[in-house]
Write an enzyme that holds these catalytic residues in place. Sequence first.
Site, PDB file in Angstrom:
ATOM      1  N   CYS A   2       0.862  -1.178   0.000  1.00  0.00           N
ATOM      2  CA  CYS A   2       0.000   0.000   0.000  1.00  0.00           C
ATOM      3  C   CYS A   2       0.908   1.241   0.000  1.00  0.00           C
ATOM      4  O   CYS A   2       1.858   1.323   0.773  1.00  0.00           O
ATOM      5  CB  CYS A   2      -0.944   0.107   1.192  1.00  0.00           C
ATOM      6  SG  CYS A   2      -2.186  -1.167   1.228  1.00  0.00           S
ATOM      7  N   ARG A  27       3.877  -0.607  -4.662  1.00  0.00           N
ATOM      8  CA  ARG A  27       3.473  -1.075  -3.337  1.00  0.00           C
ATOM      9  C   ARG A  27       2.056  -1.662  -3.335  1.00  0.00           C
ATOM     10  O   ARG A  27       1.575  -2.110  -2.293  1.00  0.00           O
ATOM     11  CB  ARG A  27       3.545   0.084  -2.336  1.00  0.00           C
ATOM     12  CG  ARG A  27       4.932   0.687  -2.220  1.00  0.00           C
ATOM     13  CD  ARG A  27       4.937   1.818  -1.224  1.00  0.00           C
ATOM     14  NE  ARG A  27       4.692   1.346   0.108  1.00  0.00           N
ATOM     15  CZ  ARG A  27       5.625   0.960   0.973  1.00  0.00           C
ATOM     16  NH1 ARG A  27       6.891   1.015   0.619  1.00  0.00           N
ATOM     17  NH2 ARG A  27       5.302   0.545   2.174  1.00  0.00           N
ATOM     18  N   TRP A  72      -2.874  -2.509  -1.793  1.00  0.00           N
ATOM     19  CA  TRP A  72      -2.694  -3.946  -1.954  1.00  0.00           C
ATOM     20  C   TRP A  72      -3.633  -4.576  -0.935  1.00  0.00           C
ATOM     21  O   TRP A  72      -3.453  -4.408   0.272  1.00  0.00           O
ATOM     22  CB  TRP A  72      -1.231  -4.331  -1.678  1.00  0.00           C
ATOM     23  CG  TRP A  72      -0.981  -5.794  -1.876  1.00  0.00           C
ATOM     24  CD1 TRP A  72      -0.812  -6.439  -3.075  1.00  0.00           C
ATOM     25  CD2 TRP A  72      -0.850  -6.797  -0.865  1.00  0.00           C
ATOM     26  NE1 TRP A  72      -0.610  -7.781  -2.860  1.00  0.00           N
ATOM     27  CE2 TRP A  72      -0.626  -8.032  -1.519  1.00  0.00           C
ATOM     28  CE3 TRP A  72      -0.921  -6.785   0.522  1.00  0.00           C
ATOM     29  CZ2 TRP A  72      -0.460  -9.223  -0.824  1.00  0.00           C
ATOM     30  CZ3 TRP A  72      -0.751  -7.980   1.219  1.00  0.00           C
ATOM     31  CH2 TRP A  72      -0.520  -9.180   0.540  1.00  0.00           C
ATOM     32  N   ASN A  96      -2.151   2.046   5.825  1.00  0.00           N
ATOM     33  CA  ASN A  96      -1.336   0.929   5.350  1.00  0.00           C
ATOM     34  C   ASN A  96      -1.038   0.080   6.573  1.00  0.00           C
ATOM     35  O   ASN A  96      -0.552   0.592   7.572  1.00  0.00           O
ATOM     36  CB  ASN A  96      -0.045   1.489   4.729  1.00  0.00           C
ATOM     37  CG  ASN A  96       0.979   0.417   4.415  1.00  0.00           C
ATOM     38  OD1 ASN A  96       0.625  -0.743   4.234  1.00  0.00           O
ATOM     39  ND2 ASN A  96       2.234   0.819   4.350  1.00  0.00           N
ATOM     40  N   GLY A  97      -1.345  -1.213   6.493  1.00  0.00           N
ATOM     41  CA  GLY A  97      -1.082  -2.093   7.631  1.00  0.00           C
ATOM     42  C   GLY A  97      -2.275  -2.992   7.889  1.00  0.00           C
ATOM     43  O   GLY A  97      -3.167  -3.115   7.034  1.00  0.00           O
ATOM     44  N   GLU A 459      15.974 -19.061  -7.974  1.00  0.00           N
ATOM     45  CA  GLU A 459      15.585 -17.684  -8.259  1.00  0.00           C
ATOM     46  C   GLU A 459      14.942 -17.576  -9.650  1.00  0.00           C
ATOM     47  O   GLU A 459      13.964 -16.843  -9.830  1.00  0.00           O
ATOM     48  CB  GLU A 459      16.823 -16.766  -8.154  1.00  0.00           C
ATOM     49  CG  GLU A 459      16.625 -15.331  -8.585  1.00  0.00           C
ATOM     50  CD  GLU A 459      15.578 -14.566  -7.779  1.00  0.00           C
ATOM     51  OE1 GLU A 459      15.048 -15.111  -6.793  1.00  0.00           O
ATOM     52  OE2 GLU A 459      15.255 -13.435  -8.180  1.00  0.00           O
ATOM     53  N   LYS A 463      11.269 -16.010 -10.382  1.00  0.00           N
ATOM     54  CA  LYS A 463      11.063 -14.875 -11.291  1.00  0.00           C
ATOM     55  C   LYS A 463      10.034 -15.218 -12.355  1.00  0.00           C
ATOM     56  O   LYS A 463       9.138 -14.453 -12.654  1.00  0.00           O
ATOM     57  CB  LYS A 463      12.416 -14.549 -11.939  1.00  0.00           C
ATOM     58  CG  LYS A 463      12.704 -13.131 -12.195  1.00  0.00           C
ATOM     59  CD  LYS A 463      13.270 -12.347 -11.046  1.00  0.00           C
ATOM     60  CE  LYS A 463      12.541 -12.434  -9.769  1.00  0.00           C
ATOM     61  NZ  LYS A 463      13.159 -11.789  -8.660  1.00  0.00           N
ATOM     62  N   GLU A 466       6.430 -15.659 -11.003  1.00  0.00           N
ATOM     63  CA  GLU A 466       5.934 -14.396 -10.471  1.00  0.00           C
ATOM     64  C   GLU A 466       5.383 -13.470 -11.558  1.00  0.00           C
ATOM     65  O   GLU A 466       4.370 -12.807 -11.354  1.00  0.00           O
ATOM     66  CB  GLU A 466       7.120 -13.736  -9.759  1.00  0.00           C
ATOM     67  CG  GLU A 466       6.878 -12.421  -9.128  1.00  0.00           C
ATOM     68  CD  GLU A 466       8.140 -11.855  -8.487  1.00  0.00           C
ATOM     69  OE1 GLU A 466       9.259 -12.340  -8.771  1.00  0.00           O
ATOM     70  OE2 GLU A 466       8.011 -10.916  -7.709  1.00  0.00           O
ATOM     71  N   HIS A 482      14.220 -38.304  -8.128  1.00  0.00           N
ATOM     72  CA  HIS A 482      13.570 -38.713  -6.879  1.00  0.00           C
ATOM     73  C   HIS A 482      12.132 -38.211  -6.800  1.00  0.00           C
ATOM     74  O   HIS A 482      11.561 -38.167  -5.709  1.00  0.00           O
ATOM     75  CB  HIS A 482      14.380 -38.224  -5.680  1.00  0.00           C
ATOM     76  CG  HIS A 482      15.751 -38.818  -5.639  1.00  0.00           C
ATOM     77  ND1 HIS A 482      15.976 -40.153  -5.385  1.00  0.00           N
ATOM     78  CD2 HIS A 482      16.964 -38.269  -5.879  1.00  0.00           C
ATOM     79  CE1 HIS A 482      17.275 -40.394  -5.436  1.00  0.00           C
ATOM     80  NE2 HIS A 482      17.896 -39.268  -5.751  1.00  0.00           N
ATOM     81  N   LYS A 582       5.464  -4.801  -3.882  1.00  0.00           N
ATOM     82  CA  LYS A 582       6.805  -4.734  -3.310  1.00  0.00           C
ATOM     83  C   LYS A 582       6.722  -4.281  -1.853  1.00  0.00           C
ATOM     84  O   LYS A 582       5.720  -3.684  -1.468  1.00  0.00           O
ATOM     85  CB  LYS A 582       7.597  -3.700  -4.112  1.00  0.00           C
ATOM     86  CG  LYS A 582       9.026  -4.097  -4.372  1.00  0.00           C
ATOM     87  CD  LYS A 582       9.637  -3.209  -5.405  1.00  0.00           C
ATOM     88  CE  LYS A 582      11.106  -3.509  -5.566  1.00  0.00           C
ATOM     89  NZ  LYS A 582      11.365  -4.830  -6.131  1.00  0.00           N
TER      90      LYS A 582
HETATM   91  C1  F6R Z   1      10.601 -11.483  -6.025  1.00  0.00           C
HETATM   92  C2  F6R Z   1      10.576 -10.452  -5.011  1.00  0.00           C
HETATM   93  C3  F6R Z   1      10.195 -10.838  -3.628  1.00  0.00           C
HETATM   94  C4  F6R Z   1      11.076 -10.090  -2.613  1.00  0.00           C
HETATM   95  C5  F6R Z   1      10.614 -10.394  -1.181  1.00  0.00           C
HETATM   96  C6  F6R Z   1      11.516  -9.761  -0.153  1.00  0.00           C
HETATM   97  O1  F6R Z   1      10.982 -10.966  -7.256  1.00  0.00           O
HETATM   98  O2  F6R Z   1      10.847  -9.331  -5.278  1.00  0.00           O
HETATM   99  O3  F6R Z   1      10.279 -12.207  -3.449  1.00  0.00           O
HETATM  100  O4  F6R Z   1      12.388 -10.494  -2.802  1.00  0.00           O
HETATM  101  O5  F6R Z   1       9.312  -9.924  -1.008  1.00  0.00           O
HETATM  102  O6  F6R Z   1      11.566  -8.381  -0.305  1.00  0.00           O
HETATM  103  P1  F6R Z   1      12.703  -7.526   0.382  1.00  0.00           P
HETATM  104  O7  F6R Z   1      13.977  -7.895  -0.287  1.00  0.00           O
HETATM  105  O8  F6R Z   1      12.317  -6.110   0.155  1.00  0.00           O
HETATM  106  O9  F6R Z   1      12.726  -7.906   1.816  1.00  0.00           O
END
Ligand code: F6R
Length: 587
Positions: A2, A27, A72, A96-97, A459, A463, A466, A482, A582
């Site tokens: 948010c 956000r 969000w 936000n929260g 990773e 990616k 996501e 396995h 994010k």
């Molecule tokens: C994936 C991604 C998330 C963040 C995770 C941690 O592309 O961006 O998995 O890595 O939410 O976020 P931070 O690094 O801000 O703690």
Amino acid sequence: MCGIVGMTGERGAAGSVYERLKLLEYRGYDSAGVASLDGGKFFVSKRRGRVYSLGGEIKHLHGHTAIGHTRWATHGKPCDENAHPHVLGKFAIVHNGIIENYAELQEKYFKGVQFNSETDSEVAVRLLNYFYDKDPLTAVKKTVDEIAGSYALVVMCADFDGIIVAKNKNPVIIGYGNGVNYCASDAPALAGLCDDISVLSDGDIAVLTDKKIEVYDGNLEPVMREKLKNPALCAELDLGSCPHYMLKEINEVPTSITKTCQAFICTYDNIKSYLSGIKRIIITGCGTAYNSGLIGKRYFESFARVPVEVETAGEFRYKNPVIDKKTAVIAISQSGETADTVEAAKLVKSLGGKVIAVTNSPYSELTRVADAVVPVEAGQEICVAATKSYTGQIAALYLLALTLCGGDVEAGAKKLVAASELCFQLIQRLDICTLADACARSDGVFFLGRDLDCAVATEGSLKLKEISYIPSEGYPAGELKHGTLALIDIRTVSVVIITDEYLAPKSLNAVEQILSRKGKVAVVTNIKDVTKKLDGKVNIIEIPDCDKYLSPLLSAVVVQLLAYKTSLLLGRDPDKPRNLAKSVTVE
Ligand code: F6R
């Protein structure tokens, strides 16, 4: 999670808030809204969807005080009614929260009252009206005293020409302008608007008017919060010629590595002193940050022969971990605000342990909790999917591990700079379209590797799923037989990363096993012999040869670009994947 913006003292404040909200969409983008205050009257525009959907109405929101929100969704589905601001009686709020006790508060104060939304936040605006007796600051104080949970709460009161901001466990900064004052969830919203900001602490309540900002602690005693230089730069927020932030940020991978090296050298002495006597390391973080920790583990164990555990912060914080004075906990977080990571760090501190933060956000909550900070200089990352921060974290962990073993950090930094140059060349020439097309048409994509390659595979899978929504798994190549092999057929793609000569024959076995089950295979490699053996059999993505420990930087670029291209082929928005945001500041 948010995004919040507020400003007071600017003509047409709603228009500015609207523009600034767009910079915080990373956000959350489930709904958006702006409310303004003019002559004791509120004007509101809010609806489900992105910020731009408010565009046509903003000019009707009068006044020089306004607040805005990009959501969000946590409590209540994304819809117009649940969009913030919530406006009722004398108050308008954005939040936000999570108000964890909202049901209890509803029962206690508003039994039988029909709420207008399904949000936990609505109870806050009702409490403000309930407690209001001509003094908005006291009403805010009484309201937050009732709330259990986390909040960045921004309030306008019809009788007060300004904004009141309260904070607990969700980030909020205030910005000092010239005749205008601001608040926001994150610095990019204030880029170019003000040079100085302060970061509010938990329990703070700030009162903003056009003339001044006053900050009070939880007892309503005036407090001073340090003025800091606003770190956000307008230039960093500019997409330039790139169609998406994700591509822009992958292009910035080389710079993120080199700048992180420079910053590390500058803080080397300080960091070194925190590492003395360390005999055990726990690395924690979430998502991509956790995945960079998997690579860090290998560095610490190989270079310094110090045992390392890596655990996601959401697990670690509930496990009653064994911490002693010889254990260092390395908490990795791009945003420095991820709730699980910050709480994990606080837990370690409460147990008397040491926390070293590896973060891209110098003023974040994590930096305030940590004993030492290892800076990642990736610059502002806007795309929800982390890219350049991942490679910056790897660079920082590499140098940190060298520091712990007493290695030559300057030589290490030179190797990293050389690797960053190879990343640059790779980004320029990489053609990943055929593989992206195969992934886009597949039912599932597997990423496989051994050792460091396995960490990058994890990773790569994150990616891809996501931002393309294709089911995917990152897996140790040796584990294939396995269980996962049962999923392989002609409709799947396996991306096998092979950069370790010693382990290459083992990973090649996995390739053969997949081919014999008719699965499609692409191999990412810098080993000539592997290319020779597989030529004509699989799609080969050649990456430059470099130091074995730094090849993850190069294969990372490949999996990032693969995810990006696949997402585009499927018509997704790589910068704003569905359901995600994010800075995950809620549990
Ligand atoms: C994936 C991604 C998330 C963040 C995770 C941690 O592309 O961006 O998995 O890595 O939410 O976020 P931070 O690094 O801000 O703690």
